[in-house]
Write an enzyme that holds these catalytic residues in place. Structure first.
Site, PDB file in Angstrom:
ATOM      1  N   TYR A   1       0.829  -1.198   0.000  1.00  0.00           N
ATOM      2  CA  TYR A   1       0.000   0.000   0.000  1.00  0.00           C
ATOM      3  C   TYR A   1       0.868   1.253   0.000  1.00  0.00           C
ATOM      4  CZ  TYR A   1      -3.502  -3.404   1.651  1.00  0.00           C
ATOM      5  OH  TYR A   1      -4.332  -4.491   1.800  1.00  0.00           O
TER       6      TYR A   1
ATOM      7  N   HIS B   1       0.402 -12.430   1.327  1.00  0.00           N
ATOM      8  CA  HIS B   1      -0.361 -11.514   0.483  1.00  0.00           C
ATOM      9  C   HIS B   1      -0.406 -11.997  -0.969  1.00  0.00           C
ATOM     10  CE1 HIS B   1      -1.302  -6.925  -0.101  1.00  0.00           C
ATOM     11  NE2 HIS B   1      -2.370  -7.699  -0.207  1.00  0.00           N
TER      12      HIS B   1
END
Length: 323
Positions: free
Chosen positions: A51, A136
């Site tokens: 992010y 992830h």
């Protein structure tokens, strides 16, 4: 042992927006969003190196540093390392975050990569521990190999005391199910697959119950389609313009909610908390007002008769009858 249902709370804050997802925030604006979550009683915060190429972690860590560390749970993700690319610093990241492309993402679920990722995340967050770490998106590079390597690597990190709980975060139902079947997951983070418009992750609820795994449900608005006050062709679904079929389904959802006097966004927030194994719904926000709306939605009164009506309105898929 991590007491998942009690510790996470019903609502968490997902900090992708703090990494300048789709538009820029100032540091002060980022801090204000975290403060709005904290003042609303939220004590679970999620982020990832992905992010904003580390920006989300840095901002979230700085905001949370003003609160007692023992007072909240913090999760981040592994599998993407950040490698410096100073030659590209004059360009913008090409994965939706408005930040300089001063780093590139490198897939690495190996034990060395997982340990390095956790150490670097702790440095960016300014903390000496991570409570929860998720593998992830292994489906984006090597689903089977990523899980076979990354989940044992996370288990080693847990055994070493670097994290308290481990799991996987993905939108791929196949990847999520495969990770649960390893027997190593404490939690899974399901992105956009247990929602009013997409319940393709329905099979995960029984699987997780069987394995004693908790579900953190994210992406419950399906890229904003379920957060809008009215349906319309201008909306996005799954980060792309909504298709006519999805728009028709969304319109039916609105009609049912209107009959019950319920906002669609409120139903979207509360829907999955009725499902087996779901212990938390985590949502993003880029302004305090956005997050306050989610706080209000989680406490809105909803007639239980709404859920079977919505199940009948849904189009296709393994629709969950929550009567």
């Amino acid at each position: 042992m991590l007491r998942i249902p009690q510790d996470l709370g019903r609502l968490g804050y997902g900090a992708a927006s703090l990494g300048n997802l789709f538009h820029e925030l100032t540091d002060a604006e980022a801090t204000a969003v975290v403060d709005s979550a904290w003042s609303g009683g939220v004590r679970y915060f999620d982020t990832a190196p992905h992010y904003g190429l580390g920006l989300s972690e840095r901002r979230l860590g700085a905001a949370l540093a003003r609160y007692p560390r023992e007072g909240y749970l913090l999760s981040t993700k592994v599998g993407r390392l950040l490698e410096p690319t100073p030659a590209n610093a004059g360009s913008l990241d090409d994965q939706g975050f408005v930040v300089p492309a001063a780093y590139r993402r490198v897939w690495d679920p190996s034990p060395a990569g997982v340990h390095r990722s956790l150490r670097e995340s702790m440095a960016r967050l300014g903390t000496d521990r991570i409570d929860i770490a998720y593998l992830h998106d292994p489906d984006e590079y090597d689903l089977a190999g990523g899980i076979a390597t990354g989940m044992p690597a996370l288990a080693e990190a847990k055994e070493a005391g670097l994290v308290r709980a481990i799991g996987i975060g993905s939108k791929s139902v196949r990847a999520l199910a495969a990770a649960v079947r390893t027997g190593l997951c404490d939690l899974i983070m399901v992105a956009g697959r247990l929602t009013l418009l997409d319940d393709s992750g329905a099979e995960l609820t029984a699987l997780c119950e069987d394995h004693g795994v908790g579900i953190v449900n994210v992406g419950v608005f399906n890229s904003g389609a379920l957060a809008a006050a009215e349906p319309g062709p201008q909306l996005n679904f799954e980060y792309a313009p909504i298709t006519p079929d999805r728009l028709a389904e969304l319109t039916r959802v609105h009609r049912v909610c209107d009959r019950f006097g319920v906002r669609v966004a409120d139903a979207a927030l509360q829907y999955s908390l009725r499902l087996p194994a779901v212990v938390n719904v985590t949502v993003g926000a880029s302004t305090p007002a956005q997050f306050r709306r989610s706080l209000e939605g989680m406490s809105a009164a909803i007639d239980p008769a709404l859920w079977p009506e919505l199940a009948r309105a849904a189009r296709g898929g393994a629709t969950l009858d929550l009567a």
